[in-house]
Design an enzyme around this catalytic site. Sequence first.
Site, PDB file in Angstrom:
ATOM      1  N   TRP A   1       7.400  -0.780 -14.557  1.00 11.51           N
ATOM      2  CA  TRP A   1       6.668  -1.127 -13.301  1.00 11.51           C
ATOM      3  C   TRP A   1       6.330  -2.822 -13.404  1.00 11.51           C
ATOM      4  O   TRP A   1       5.823  -3.298 -14.459  1.00 11.51           O
ATOM      5  CB  TRP A   1       5.585  -0.345 -13.155  1.00 11.51           C
ATOM      6  CG  TRP A   1       4.566  -0.780 -12.215  1.00 11.51           C
ATOM      7  CD1 TRP A   1       4.936  -0.462 -10.834  1.00 11.51           C
ATOM      8  CD2 TRP A   1       3.367  -1.605 -12.085  1.00 11.51           C
ATOM      9  NE1 TRP A   1       3.778  -1.028  -9.893  1.00 11.51           N
ATOM     10  CE2 TRP A   1       2.956  -1.578 -10.780  1.00 11.51           C
ATOM     11  CE3 TRP A   1       2.782  -2.238 -13.066  1.00 11.51           C
ATOM     12  CZ2 TRP A   1       1.752  -2.366 -10.504  1.00 11.51           C
ATOM     13  CZ3 TRP A   1       1.707  -2.822 -12.834  1.00 11.51           C
ATOM     14  CH2 TRP A   1       1.279  -2.953 -11.451  1.00 11.51           C
TER      15      TRP A   1
ATOM     16  N   ASP B   1       7.355   4.620   0.986  1.00 12.86           N
ATOM     17  CA  ASP B   1       6.885   4.194  -0.527  1.00 12.86           C
ATOM     18  C   ASP B   1       7.330   5.590  -1.384  1.00 12.86           C
ATOM     19  O   ASP B   1       7.452   6.747  -0.748  1.00 12.86           O
ATOM     20  CB  ASP B   1       5.649   4.080  -0.621  1.00 12.86           C
ATOM     21  CG  ASP B   1       5.192   3.135  -1.730  1.00 12.86           C
ATOM     22  OD1 ASP B   1       5.755   3.262  -2.563  1.00 12.86           O
ATOM     23  OD2 ASP B   1       3.798   2.801  -1.760  1.00 12.86           O
ATOM     24  N   MET B   2       7.044   5.445  -2.796  1.00 15.48           N
ATOM     25  CA  MET B   2       7.401   6.897  -3.567  1.00 15.48           C
ATOM     26  C   MET B   2       6.829   6.521  -4.841  1.00 15.48           C
ATOM     27  O   MET B   2       7.366   5.570  -5.714  1.00 15.48           O
ATOM     28  CB  MET B   2       8.780   7.096  -3.811  1.00 15.48           C
ATOM     29  CG  MET B   2       9.263   8.391  -4.149  1.00 15.48           C
ATOM     30  SD  MET B   2       9.304   8.392  -5.988  1.00 15.48           S
ATOM     31  CE  MET B   2      10.411   7.463  -6.526  1.00 15.48           C
ATOM     32  N   ASN B   3       5.406   6.803  -5.152  1.00 16.69           N
ATOM     33  CA  ASN B   3       4.655   6.568  -6.518  1.00 16.69           C
ATOM     34  C   ASN B   3       4.868   7.119  -7.492  1.00 16.69           C
ATOM     35  O   ASN B   3       4.100   6.822  -8.458  1.00 16.69           O
ATOM     36  CB  ASN B   3       3.422   6.138  -5.544  1.00 16.69           C
ATOM     37  CG  ASN B   3       3.293   4.842  -4.995  1.00 16.69           C
ATOM     38  OD1 ASN B   3       3.811   3.715  -5.294  1.00 16.69           O
ATOM     39  ND2 ASN B   3       2.947   5.018  -3.576  1.00 16.69           N
TER      40      ASN B   3
ATOM     41  N   ASP C   1      -0.351  -0.802   5.660  1.00 15.76           N
ATOM     42  CA  ASP C   1       0.175  -0.054   4.571  1.00 15.76           C
ATOM     43  C   ASP C   1      -0.749   1.316   4.326  1.00 15.76           C
ATOM     44  O   ASP C   1      -1.216   1.760   5.151  1.00 15.76           O
ATOM     45  CB  ASP C   1      -0.082  -1.063   3.267  1.00 15.76           C
ATOM     46  CG  ASP C   1       0.770  -0.829   2.093  1.00 15.76           C
ATOM     47  OD1 ASP C   1       0.575   0.237   1.370  1.00 15.76           O
ATOM     48  OD2 ASP C   1       1.774  -1.310   2.062  1.00 15.76           O
ATOM     49  N   ASP C   2      -0.850   1.641   2.996  1.00 11.30           N
ATOM     50  CA  ASP C   2      -1.499   2.993   2.725  1.00 11.30           C
ATOM     51  C   ASP C   2      -3.069   2.766   3.266  1.00 11.30           C
ATOM     52  O   ASP C   2      -3.622   2.035   3.291  1.00 11.30           O
ATOM     53  CB  ASP C   2      -1.659   3.108   1.056  1.00 11.30           C
ATOM     54  CG  ASP C   2      -1.794   4.274   0.616  1.00 11.30           C
ATOM     55  OD1 ASP C   2      -2.202   5.375   1.452  1.00 11.30           O
ATOM     56  OD2 ASP C   2      -1.884   4.275  -0.476  1.00 11.30           O
TER      57      ASP C   2
ATOM     58  N   LYS D   1       7.649   1.096   6.120  1.00 11.42           N
ATOM     59  CA  LYS D   1       7.833   0.921   4.614  1.00 11.42           C
ATOM     60  C   LYS D   1       7.505   2.423   4.066  1.00 11.42           C
ATOM     61  O   LYS D   1       6.618   3.295   4.125  1.00 11.42           O
ATOM     62  CB  LYS D   1       6.517   0.196   3.998  1.00 11.42           C
ATOM     63  CG  LYS D   1       6.587  -0.151   2.464  1.00 11.42           C
ATOM     64  CD  LYS D   1       5.452  -1.162   2.049  1.00 11.42           C
ATOM     65  CE  LYS D   1       5.143  -1.222   0.848  1.00 11.42           C
ATOM     66  NZ  LYS D   1       4.128  -1.946   0.330  1.00 11.42           N
TER      67      LYS D   1
ATOM     68  N   ASP E   1       6.199  -4.680  -7.363  1.00 10.71           N
ATOM     69  CA  ASP E   1       4.793  -4.596  -7.231  1.00 10.71           C
ATOM     70  C   ASP E   1       4.321  -6.047  -7.472  1.00 10.71           C
ATOM     71  O   ASP E   1       2.945  -6.191  -7.188  1.00 10.71           O
ATOM     72  CB  ASP E   1       3.908  -3.523  -7.738  1.00 10.71           C
ATOM     73  CG  ASP E   1       3.766  -2.365  -6.530  1.00 10.71           C
ATOM     74  OD1 ASP E   1       4.164  -2.743  -5.279  1.00 10.71           O
ATOM     75  OD2 ASP E   1       3.413  -1.272  -7.136  1.00 10.71           O
TER      76      ASP E   1
ATOM     77  N   CYS F   1      10.546   1.522  -0.811  1.00  6.48           N
ATOM     78  CA  CYS F   1       9.484   0.763  -2.051  1.00  6.48           C
ATOM     79  C   CYS F   1       9.264   2.383  -2.803  1.00  6.48           C
ATOM     80  O   CYS F   1       9.264   3.313  -2.610  1.00  6.48           O
ATOM     81  CB  CYS F   1       8.348   0.603  -1.166  1.00  6.48           C
ATOM     82  SG  CYS F   1       7.017   0.237  -2.353  1.00  6.48           S
TER      83      CYS F   1
HETATM   84  C1  DGJ Z   1       2.854   0.973  -4.201  1.00  6.72           C
HETATM   85  C2  DGJ Z   1       3.449  -0.140  -3.290  1.00  6.72           C
HETATM   86  O1  DGJ Z   1       4.417  -0.737  -3.897  1.00  6.72           O
HETATM   87  C3  DGJ Z   1       2.492  -1.099  -2.670  1.00  6.72           C
HETATM   88  O2  DGJ Z   1       3.165  -2.090  -2.112  1.00  6.72           O
HETATM   89  C4  DGJ Z   1       1.535  -0.279  -1.767  1.00  6.72           C
HETATM   90  O3  DGJ Z   1       2.368   0.203  -0.683  1.00  6.72           O
HETATM   91  C5  DGJ Z   1       0.782   0.765  -2.585  1.00  6.72           C
HETATM   92  N1  DGJ Z   1       1.896   1.470  -3.204  1.00  6.72           N
HETATM   93  C6  DGJ Z   1       0.047   1.853  -1.543  1.00  6.72           C
HETATM   94  O4  DGJ Z   1      -0.453   2.846  -2.196  1.00  6.72           O
END
Ligand code: DGJ
Length: 744
Positions: free
Chosen positions: A200, A479-481, A367-368, A477, A549, A527
């Site tokens: 990461w 995302d997938m965290n 964003d979020d 955007k 990130d 993302c």
């Molecule tokens: C991870 C992304 O990579 C960031 O840019 C941002 O969007 C956060 N998540 C938001 O939770």
Amino acid sequence: MGIEFLEKSHQFHLYNDEISYVFHIMRNGQLGNLYFGKRIATNHDYTDREEHSYRPVSAYTYDHEYSFSLGDLRQEYPAYGTGDFRDPAVEIKQENGSTITNFTYQKHHIFAGKPRLDGLPATYVESNDEATTLEITLHDDVIAADMVLTYTIYADRNVIARNVRFVNHGEQPLHITKAMSLALDLPDSNYDWLQFSGAWARERQPKARHLQQGIQAVGSTRGASSHMQNPFVILKRPNTTEDLGTVIGFTFVYSGNFRIQAEVDTYDVTRLTVGIHPQNFDWKLNPGAVFQTPEALITFSHTGLNGLSQTNHALLRERLVRGKWRDRNRPVLINNWEATYFNFDEDKLVQIAKKARDRGIELFVLDDGWFSTRNGETSGLGDWWANRNRLPNGIKGLATRVKKLGMKFGLWFEPEMVNKDSELYRNHPDWIIQTPHRHPSHGRQQYVLDFSRPEVVDAIYTMMAKILAGADIDYIKWDMNRNITEVYSAAYPADQQGEIFHRYILGVYSLYERLIKRFPDILFESCASGGGRFDAGMLYYAPQAWTSDCSDAAERVKIQYGTSYGYPLSSMGAHVSITPNHQLNRSTPLKTRGDIAFFGGGFGYELDLNKLTPAEQKTVNAQIRFAKQSREIINHGTFYRLQDPFTHNIAAWMVVSPDKRHALVEVYKMLNDVNAPFRLTYLRGLDSNAQYRVTEEGGQDYGSHGGDELMNAGLITTDEQAGQVATEDIKGDFSSRLFILSAE
Ligand code: DGJ
């Protein structure tokens, strides 16, 4: 360009002006590789390249003779257990427990063009004369199954695309436990293996090693292609440089679990396989059913690593990315994440947007944190409706205010995830991926929705479509965290649990596809906590991806440099952020941050411009003007790596416009050096006969120089302080110079 079949020798030859790929139907009906590399003559029988020699411990196919051993042959799509002890491309478990197969040639079909893959990302053609395709059907009598190997060769690109399809014509179900998208047996092992690995915020750093007898592999079993390894690998001859020598690239057009592996056998033959990672993979193929592998690409260059990258860049940019945004320059954006995190309301966002508009920024991205009860990481994911406390007028209200400023409006989603503290989870606790009677692990307090289930994908689609239809939204955007753990789906029986990882990704692709169909004008940026799913599969749906990130310029030089081996500049989201940097507390000059970010097609800012000094605001104004002027060349030009930031204090790269009239050269220096030597940077790809005016961003004019001079004698990039006593003007650490070349 074409595909030739020599009836007499049962030989296939795929060729264009630059490359040849030759294989044949072997004596046992299976396929054997004869050659892959630079173009060789067509209408010529290469069968004698199939070598046989007696080896004491080999296993032989035919009784009473020692002349045909699968273990000693270079094959096209090998199976294990009938003489070949190397790692196979395919493994099918049958009702009686056996995994032995014998697929032999039945028929083939050669045709112009390239078919799409149903439900999967793949490269394509716009007219049938761009490529020729060969489909070979092989059949195993004992299990009554077909295996269809598909090869496409492009006319003007050094690329061969491959995939495999299985059809069960029998009466018993089969279990495919391994189905690589391609196998390629190369006759020797004198290659350096170059992989793109990291973590990461430290993605896609090139790592090289020489191939050795045994197995070397990269892969992911996380449910996503991952930050740690990338589904793109290079084999290069040891003496190959950026500009010279032979290179083969392998790109997997897929976003889930993958493995790219090289096995060097005891006779130095290298078997390269690319496909879905076999760990945890078990696809039940019912009678009458079809299983389709994703696509894998083989790219070839005899003009070094830059040649290979340029082929990959053009292919992915022009014949993988689709839709309106494929050929268009992307808007300069501002994203509020690092500016506000979860701490915002409508007015604060509009203030940020307004300042950005005044600077010339074209797209505001929220964003979020805009939805449901999402005030932090612990709640709200899965509930895709606006948080009325923050946004009293909903997304529509905010979008309208942003639009009134004359800007485009973009929105963040994380469609695949849910927090336990959400209405979605409370109503459907069985919709997360979890194993019965086992504790489900969390990542960032969130759980992965079971996208192998169409009804789950459907529910998310309905919520997203409502938001998108209810306001004027130009960009998403996505995302997938977190990655998948305790993989299991409540919707599938025991003997299909090995399908869930792949079905999950098919679900992700299907959601993308539905949204793209209904909202074709939206620009998607993928993302995954930055670059955790930066792969060719994603580019089919989202033309750009948040590269990492880590927005620190000094780290970004490395990340973008590493990413450029496989992926075009147009695919890289690159933002200027605040200093000290939020990921590593480092301060770099605003100029350097801008100069590095210019080399991403998704250029933007990730800060509150209201907080910059007037002098910084002026710099930003100039950066935005420059980004708009240069985005055409960034997105459509030819990129050259000149000097790498991993082994040098000074890194350099450049991009040249297709007509060679313009070029941008970036020279980045990590640490300042005292009384530095004279320096030259040797440019590439210019027109030798043209005269170029060389200026530096900011105005300095270095006069007129020939293309031949700049490539052979070099561009003078000596630091201005060489031999001088330090003054305040001297650039410090992390400095950057951006040269602009225009043909006169
Ligand atoms: C991870 C992304 O990579 C960031 O840019 C941002 O969007 C956060 N998540 C938001 O939770």
